[in-house]
Design an enzyme around this catalytic site. Structure first.
Site, PDB file in Angstrom:
ATOM      1  N   CYS A 171     -22.401  25.990  35.647  1.00  0.00           N
ATOM      2  CA  CYS A 171     -23.079  25.661  34.344  1.00  0.00           C
ATOM      3  C   CYS A 171     -22.855  24.059  34.181  1.00  0.00           C
ATOM      4  O   CYS A 171     -21.795  23.278  34.044  1.00  0.00           O
ATOM      5  CB  CYS A 171     -22.345  26.227  32.975  1.00  0.00           C
ATOM      6  SG  CYS A 171     -22.284  28.020  33.037  1.00  0.00           S
ATOM      7  N   GLY A 202     -27.088  26.056  36.846  1.00  0.00           N
ATOM      8  CA  GLY A 202     -27.983  25.942  35.802  1.00  0.00           C
ATOM      9  C   GLY A 202     -27.773  24.791  35.007  1.00  0.00           C
ATOM     10  O   GLY A 202     -26.524  24.209  34.991  1.00  0.00           O
ATOM     11  N   ASN A 444     -25.562  25.172  28.166  1.00  0.00           N
ATOM     12  CA  ASN A 444     -26.136  25.537  29.583  1.00  0.00           C
ATOM     13  C   ASN A 444     -27.232  26.341  29.352  1.00  0.00           C
ATOM     14  O   ASN A 444     -27.596  26.880  28.097  1.00  0.00           O
ATOM     15  CB  ASN A 444     -24.946  26.071  30.253  1.00  0.00           C
ATOM     16  CG  ASN A 444     -24.539  27.545  29.978  1.00  0.00           C
ATOM     17  OD1 ASN A 444     -24.545  27.645  28.821  1.00  0.00           O
ATOM     18  ND2 ASN A 444     -24.431  28.634  30.726  1.00  0.00           N
ATOM     19  N   CYS A 446     -27.678  29.823  29.317  1.00  0.00           N
ATOM     20  CA  CYS A 446     -27.429  30.752  28.859  1.00  0.00           C
ATOM     21  C   CYS A 446     -26.624  30.987  27.419  1.00  0.00           C
ATOM     22  O   CYS A 446     -26.184  31.789  26.680  1.00  0.00           O
ATOM     23  CB  CYS A 446     -26.590  31.929  29.418  1.00  0.00           C
ATOM     24  SG  CYS A 446     -27.675  32.196  31.165  1.00  0.00           S
ATOM     25  N   SER A 447     -26.512  29.481  26.843  1.00  0.00           N
ATOM     26  CA  SER A 447     -25.988  29.075  25.579  1.00  0.00           C
ATOM     27  C   SER A 447     -24.304  29.698  25.542  1.00  0.00           C
ATOM     28  O   SER A 447     -23.845  29.305  24.277  1.00  0.00           O
ATOM     29  CB  SER A 447     -26.621  30.025  24.499  1.00  0.00           C
ATOM     30  OG  SER A 447     -27.892  29.187  24.377  1.00  0.00           O
ATOM     31  N   GLU A 448     -23.685  29.886  26.666  1.00  0.00           N
ATOM     32  CA  GLU A 448     -22.369  30.166  26.459  1.00  0.00           C
ATOM     33  C   GLU A 448     -21.486  28.778  26.608  1.00  0.00           C
ATOM     34  O   GLU A 448     -20.305  28.775  25.995  1.00  0.00           O
ATOM     35  CB  GLU A 448     -21.728  31.081  27.412  1.00  0.00           C
ATOM     36  CG  GLU A 448     -21.504  30.901  28.931  1.00  0.00           C
ATOM     37  CD  GLU A 448     -22.813  31.065  29.641  1.00  0.00           C
ATOM     38  OE1 GLU A 448     -22.307  31.144  30.949  1.00  0.00           O
ATOM     39  OE2 GLU A 448     -23.836  30.966  29.098  1.00  0.00           O
ATOM     40  N   PRO A 628     -23.188  35.928  30.838  1.00  0.00           N
ATOM     41  CA  PRO A 628     -23.977  37.030  31.203  1.00  0.00           C
ATOM     42  C   PRO A 628     -23.303  37.978  32.154  1.00  0.00           C
ATOM     43  O   PRO A 628     -23.522  39.305  32.239  1.00  0.00           O
ATOM     44  CB  PRO A 628     -25.295  36.566  31.234  1.00  0.00           C
ATOM     45  CG  PRO A 628     -25.156  35.246  32.008  1.00  0.00           C
ATOM     46  CD  PRO A 628     -23.967  34.704  31.126  1.00  0.00           C
ATOM     47  N   THR A 629     -22.594  37.370  33.358  1.00  0.00           N
ATOM     48  CA  THR A 629     -21.867  38.142  34.450  1.00  0.00           C
ATOM     49  C   THR A 629     -22.791  39.027  35.123  1.00  0.00           C
ATOM     50  O   THR A 629     -22.033  40.117  35.508  1.00  0.00           O
ATOM     51  CB  THR A 629     -20.599  38.690  33.764  1.00  0.00           C
ATOM     52  OG1 THR A 629     -20.935  39.840  33.175  1.00  0.00           O
ATOM     53  CG2 THR A 629     -19.696  37.789  33.087  1.00  0.00           C
ATOM     54  N   GLY A 630     -24.041  38.809  35.509  1.00  0.00           N
ATOM     55  CA  GLY A 630     -24.715  39.888  36.248  1.00  0.00           C
ATOM     56  C   GLY A 630     -24.479  40.045  37.475  1.00  0.00           C
ATOM     57  O   GLY A 630     -24.035  41.352  37.727  1.00  0.00           O
TER      58      GLY A 630
END
Length: 908
Positions: A171, A202, A444, A446-448, A628-630
């Site tokens: 990130c 990202g 970043n 995903c906004s975390e 998100p940890t996909g």
């Protein structure tokens, strides 16, 4: 630092008790051709095939690894990957004095290896790709524009070996100046973004510094505005496949709500989504009408075939095409092609698939868009006050709008296409640990991760289900130990990593932000017999997140006592300790419906954090996020990712070699057992789920227990799903115990209104969230997730295609009228024609017959018309009704049909 073993024993292998067996990993193209195949992959027998595939296909190093025979090849054993990462972390930790002695260093390495092998935790993907390749195998290669900060002096230098100092961060947040070509400016950012995308990471940026459209330029003239440059950046990102794979680049675009171009930015993606819909619908309509033009040309003879005035069929086709807004010049060009003999022209028809030409044609598809709103704006929305849009060049008011109207505009756009999301600027900066060095402006993708510009964060996640005891209790001590181990590993690599720019390398050394998180919360709640939407579940979430954040910060404070706090801590000591006290205070707000022992453990832990942090400081300015940890969740065989509930109890996985695998959530049996069901009942319920794709209506299941099994999406054959408000409440339970924010989408049903979207965004602010994104089911032309079996869907599509569909005639159509006389009985046949000349309707009028015969013939004509419009071949109707015998019959006035056995016989 001392390390007490909890997952291994001294003198024993960290993999003791685990069976590593040969596995085969394979991936195929849709046509069956093999893309990747690896045999004899040594992996734990307990791992699923999906987990093995991810490891073998994504994370194994495929070249440069010494083999037993002295040659070079690739990794073939999962233990090689675990050993190279954990061994590298240990090596770097020893180099900088993190361990008391060799025994502690050995314990640190062994514990990490065991956790990785047992799927208890995992770092982010760039670590699996890159960490330890130089340390374990001596792999070297030239660095490509990366930088690092010397661990001792902080001096920023360019990397020379891409593998000695890998790029393990996922990130990034980058700055931008309102300058076209100089360092830090607009065009420079596209280059910096490309470096991040290239290595699979990202990046996010707040673009509010760029002047609005029409603002003056220093050299004269007027600015083309924010949107013109965002479109360039979007196209640049779209040209780069992240990490060299087929995945798109990951990017966040933030804009402040007071920017002069904010209205255009808000509408950007919803307008582009409308373009996709128009392209798809318009292309199909145009192709239909132009094919009719080609057919009309082909039916004629000589030059008259291409003359609209003399070819009635062509005239009708052209008229229909013009009515469908096909440009006249385009139609003329198609007729000219037909004149030249090109009658097999393919007209483009677009579809709604995410990777289709339609989506590639429109803009704004390569980033998540977020609007930064502060408390002042949201209060203006509540009071229906005015809001000023501010020019960037002189800070003058460019325009005044109603705050509520602007918010309504944003909510309509999000309702239509899921963008933009909101970032609550005031809340974010209230929890900022280093405000002396600037504001937090962006996140970043995903906004975390939310921190200062030009910083980076490496991520890791703990698998919560691995800390559930057989009796259903949560193992607090082992969980805290796991968090401590991974935070130390993440911290160790900060000064041994490389970064895409010098400023990011320098700031990483100064602030050392980390992002520890967790996965599988949804499964843990279900296994405990708790509905995701329940006060007890919110209590569990709050307590576990507080434990995660507390353990991470206690480890950070402990490291500060050994190797010193982060360099910028002294300047930010007071605000950071204030934020830590805010975290401790929030422990008291955890929902009392949750387990008492978890909340008590969080209290005790946070008291330790405050005492140790005040005495020693902290090694890291940030410690936790919820990502998100996909991919890593799938590799840990988690049923749910991050803070999310399960999407559905039954999911369908497309098999590489064709076919479909049906997967029933593995947590359901545990949950049923927790709720008191025996093996016979559990087997019957699972059999019902497998047959019906839902648990609703399952035998012997009490209806009041259904909420335990609710998921994010409504099942194909069910009616229940988790309410959108529950998603926000769960986020609110976790948010006070995170350095960053939460990567999560609030799922909303298709029937949700724009007013409810507004309610969600307002509620997110009131509940103390830092960011919120929504997705209304079906709001995008392309939707990636489904709870339906694709085989069933394909079958239904095939059935729908085979099912007759009515093709109605245009409101204005050509027709032919024929007068007849059968046995002295006169009548009229009127046949309506499609644009291409096919018959589509039949009217029969008997001149002097009574109302009964006339009515019957009217009905008969209607029936034949419907047959024609549903595609019954005319030949079949002719064969069926010819030679039908009844009165009136006899001679006719038609020289081609001298005698008719009935009026129906004559007509056909």
């Amino acid at each position: 630092m001392k390390f007490t073993r909890r997952f291994t024993q001294a003198g024993h292998s960290p993999y003791e008790g685990m069976d590593f067996v040969p596995r085969t990993s394979e991936i195929r193209n849709p046509d069956g051709s093999i893309v990747f195949r690896a045999e004899s992959v040594m992996a734990p027998q307990s791992w699923s095939q999906v987990a093995v595939d991810i490891l073998a296909q994504k994370y194994f190093r495929r070249r440069g690894v010494p083999q037993p025979d002295g040659s070079l090849g690739g990794e073939t054993d999962a233990r090689q990957v675990f050993d190279r990462m954990a061994g590298c972390w240990r090596h770097w930790g020893e180099k900088h004095g993190h361990f008391d002695d060799v025994e502690d260093a050995e314990a640190f390495e062994a514990e990490l290896c065991a956790m990785l092998a047992k799927q208890m935790a995992a770092p982010n993907s760039p670590q699996w790709f890159n960490t330890g390749l130089h340390h374990a195998y001596g792999i070297e290669g030239p660095a490509q524009g990366h930088w690092y900060a010397d661990a001792e002096t902080g001096e920023v230098r360019q990397s020379t070996n891409a593998y000695e100092r890998p790029q393990p961060h996922a990130c990034f947040i980058q700055s931008i100046n309102d300058d076209l070509v100089n360092d830090g400016g607009i065009m420079d950012l596209w280059m910096r973004e490309a470096l991040v995308f290239k290595y699979g990471s990202g990046t996010g940026t707040n673009f509010s510094a760029l002047r609005g459209e029409g603002e003056p330029l220093s050299g004269g003239g007027r600015s083309s505005g924010l949107m013109s440059f965002l479109k360039i950046g979007d196209a640049a990102a779209g040209a780069i496949k992240s990490g060299g794979t087929t995945r798109r680049a990951a990017k966040m675009v933030c804009v402040d709500m007071d920017h002069p171009d904010i209205e255009t930015f808000i509408d950007w993606k919803s307008v582009e989504e409308q373009k996709v819909a128009a392209l798809v619908a318009g292309s199909k309509a145009i192709a239909y009408h132009l094919r009719a033009v080609i057919r009309a040309c082909a039916q004629g003879q000589g030059e008259e075939a291409f003359d609209v005035a003399s070819n009635e069929a062509l005239a009708q086709a052209v008229q229909s095409a013009l009515a469908a807004f096909v440009p006249e010049a385009y139609i003329e060009r198609v007729i000219e092609f037909a004149r030249q003999g090109f009658t097999d022209i393919e007209f483009p028809e677009y579809d709604c698939e995410w990777e289709s030409e339609a989506y590639r044609t429109v803009g704004g598809q390569n980033a998540n868009n977020s609007v930064r709103v502060n408390g002042e704006f949201l209060r203006a929305v509540e009071t229906d006050g005015e809001w000023a849009l501010i020019r960037r060049t002189d800070r003058a008011v460019a325009k005044t709008v109603r705050a509520r109207a602007l918010m309504d505009r944003l909510c309509r756009a999000a309702w239509a296409c899921a963008d933009p999301g909101l970032q609550y600027d005031t809340t974010i900066n209230e929890w900022h640990t280093c405000p002396k060095d600037g504001r937090i402006n962006a996140s970043n993708p995903c906004s975390e991760y939310m921190f200062l510009d030009d910083t980076a964060c490496n991520l890791a996640s703990i698998n919560l289900m691995k800390f559930r005891k057989p009796d259903g209790m949560f193992d607090v001590e082992r969980f805290k130990a796991a968090c401590r181990l991974f935070v130390i590993a993440q911290e160790i690599l900060v000064d041994h990593a490389s970064y895409p720019t010098g400023p990011i390398a320098e700031n990483s050394h100064l602030y050392r932000p980390l992002g520890l998180g967790y996965s599988n919360l949804g499964s843990l709640l279900m296994a405990s017999g708790l509905p995701y939407d329940s006060d007890a579940a919110y209590g569990v979430c709050g307590s576990i997140t507080a434990l995660l954040h507390g353990a991470a910060n206690l480890a950070s404070a402990e490291m500060a006592g050994v190797v010193g706090p982060f360099e910028a801590f002294a300047d930010n000591r007071e605000p950071m300790l204030r934020v830590m006290q805010m975290h401790r205070d929030a422990v008291e707000t955890i929902d009392e419906a949750g387990p008492r022992y978890l909340k008590d453990a969080a209290r005790k832990l946070w008291d330790q954090v405050l005492v140790t942090g005040r005495r020693q400081g902290f090694r890291n300015a940030q410690a936790t996020v919820l990502a998100p940890t996909g991919t890593i969740s799938f590799m840990m065989d988690c049923d749910t990712t991050g803070i999310e509930p399960d999407i559905a109890l039954v999911k369908y996985k497309q098999l590489a070699g064709g076919g479909m695998l049906k997967i029933v959530n593995n947590t359901v049996p545990l949950a049923l057992r927790s709720l008191g069901y025996d093996d016979r009942q559990i087997e019957a319920i699972l059999k019902y789920i497998d047959a019906h794709d839902t648990i609703e209506g399952a035998p012997e299941l009490q209806e009041d227990l259904l909420p335990v099994f609710d998921c994010a999406f409504k099942p194909a054959n069910g009616s229940r799903s988790i309410a959108w408000r529950a998603h926000i409440r769960m986020m609110a339970a976790a948010q006070p115990f995170l350095s960053g924010a939460i990567s999560k989408t609030v799922n909303m049903p298709a029937e949700t209104t724009a007013e409810e979207v507004a309610e969600a965004y307002t509620w997110g602010w009131q509940m103390g969230l830092k960011a919120l994104a929504i997705y209304r089911d079906g709001s995008k032309q392309s939707q990636p997730l489904s709870t339906k079996n694709e085989n069933d869907k394909a079958k239904k599509d095939k059935e729908a295609a085979a099912r007759p569909r009515r093709e109605r005639l245009p409101d204005t159509r050509q027709s032919l009228t024929h007068k007849f006389n059968v046995g002295g009985h006169e009548g009229y046949i009127n046949v309506g024609l499609y644009p291409d000349g096919r018959p589509g309707e039949l009217f029969i009028t008997m001149a002097k017959e009574g109302s009964t015969v006339g009515g019957l013939m009217d009905c008969f004509g209607t029936a034949i018309s419907i047959c024609l419009q549903y595609g019954v071949p005319l030949e079949v109707l002719v064969n069926k009704f010819s030679h039908t015998r009844f009165e009136p019959m006899g001679h006719t006035t038609n020289p081609d049909v001298r005698i008719a056995k009935s009026v129906v016989d004559y007509i056909f």
